[in-house]
Enzyme design. Sequence first.
Site, short mmCIF file in Angstrom:
data_model
loop_
_atom_site.label_atom_id
_atom_site.label_comp_id
_atom_site.label_asym_id
_atom_site.label_seq_id
_atom_site.Cartn_x
_atom_site.Cartn_y
_atom_site.Cartn_z
N ASN A 34 5.31 40.60 -30.27
CA ASN A 34 6.28 41.65 -29.72
C ASN A 34 7.46 42.09 -30.60
O ASN A 34 7.85 43.00 -30.68
CB ASN A 34 6.65 41.62 -28.21
CG ASN A 34 7.86 42.29 -27.74
OD1 ASN A 34 7.59 43.64 -27.75
ND2 ASN A 34 9.05 41.87 -27.82
N TYR A 85 8.28 53.24 -40.13
CA TYR A 85 8.09 52.53 -38.80
C TYR A 85 6.66 52.81 -38.30
O TYR A 85 5.83 51.79 -37.96
CB TYR A 85 9.13 52.90 -37.73
CG TYR A 85 8.75 52.31 -36.37
CD1 TYR A 85 8.78 50.94 -36.24
CD2 TYR A 85 8.52 53.11 -35.38
CE1 TYR A 85 8.72 50.46 -34.98
CE2 TYR A 85 8.27 52.56 -34.08
CZ TYR A 85 8.44 51.03 -33.70
OH TYR A 85 8.08 50.74 -32.60
N LYS A 145 3.40 50.23 -37.50
CA LYS A 145 2.50 49.95 -36.31
C LYS A 145 1.02 50.45 -36.51
O LYS A 145 0.12 49.71 -35.91
CB LYS A 145 2.95 50.80 -35.21
CG LYS A 145 4.34 50.30 -34.85
CD LYS A 145 4.61 48.89 -34.41
CE LYS A 145 5.81 48.32 -33.84
NZ LYS A 145 5.71 46.93 -33.37
#
Length: 249
Positions: free
Chosen positions: A94, A159, A163
Amino acid sequence: MTSTQGLDGGELQDQAVLVTGATSGIGRAVALQMARQGADVVVHGRDVDRGAATVDAINAVGGRARFVAADLADAVELQRLVDDVGGVDVLVNNAGFSWFGPTADLDLATFDALFVSDVRAPYFLVAAFAPKMAANGRGSIISIGSMAGQIGLAGAAAYGATKAALSSMTRAWAAEFSPRGVRVNAVAAGPVSTRPQDRERFDALGATTLLNRAADPSEIAEAVGFLASPRASYITGAVIPVDGGRTAI
Ligand SMILES: NC(=O)c1ccc[n+]([C@@H]2O[C@H](COP(=O)([O-])OP(=O)(O)OC[C@H]3O[C@@H](n4cnc5c(N)ncnc54)[C@H](OP(=O)(O)O)[C@@H]3O)[C@@H](O)[C@H]2O)c1
């Protein structure tokens, strides 16, 4: 058994769970969720005080947890975390951070830091823990992805790329480890109200979802808790959107 039933007799009883970045936000909610499901939780992060606060919150509901500090951008500290924790049944990747803004405004150091924290760190945690899970014939790895990795969001090129990399690694890790009993999945979260200073951005992104709001961290934690549990026994290699329907449109 429901996901809120837990502690002694919970569905994750006797399972060791590492939640990275559990000193705040989504990670903190996930750590609490895992504890409620009966797991022994390693709360990880950098901030010692907020780490202690997460452990206290878990103890307050009768759960079991301890805190280990490590900066995952530092390879030596990452290895120290691995050595301290030993083995785990469930790994939740996480920890990470985001940067939003015009592409031309992102400096080299921040670009590299994004990929170190959000891609390199989970990669080497999986490299450390997944082979041991595979040797045991069981385990579950869940990474926190983002809708930014699935769709084109202005200001999120770098970013979003981290991901998207996490989604790709999730599928490759499933191919590598699931034949030996390790399920590997990701949750691609929509906007989640975590940092108060980013409230405006979360609310603006929340308004673009079908549910017209940002998520509470607990709503992401519920999905992670499900994926960690035997109730998700036939799910692997999946990147599950928990985004208020944002990527459905
Ligand atoms: N919030 C959202 O809208 C959203 C949406 C989709 C995906 N996500 C993803 O969900 C995850 C958590 O986000 P959040 O909103 O809950 O963020 P947050 O409240 O800022 O928490 C981030 C956590 O990661 C830890 N962390 C960050 N970099 C680290 C490093 N180099 N080494 C060790 N720990 C590190 C922080 O530790 P310390 O504070 O102790 O330093 C903190 O515990 C991230 O991967 C993020 O990309 C968030």
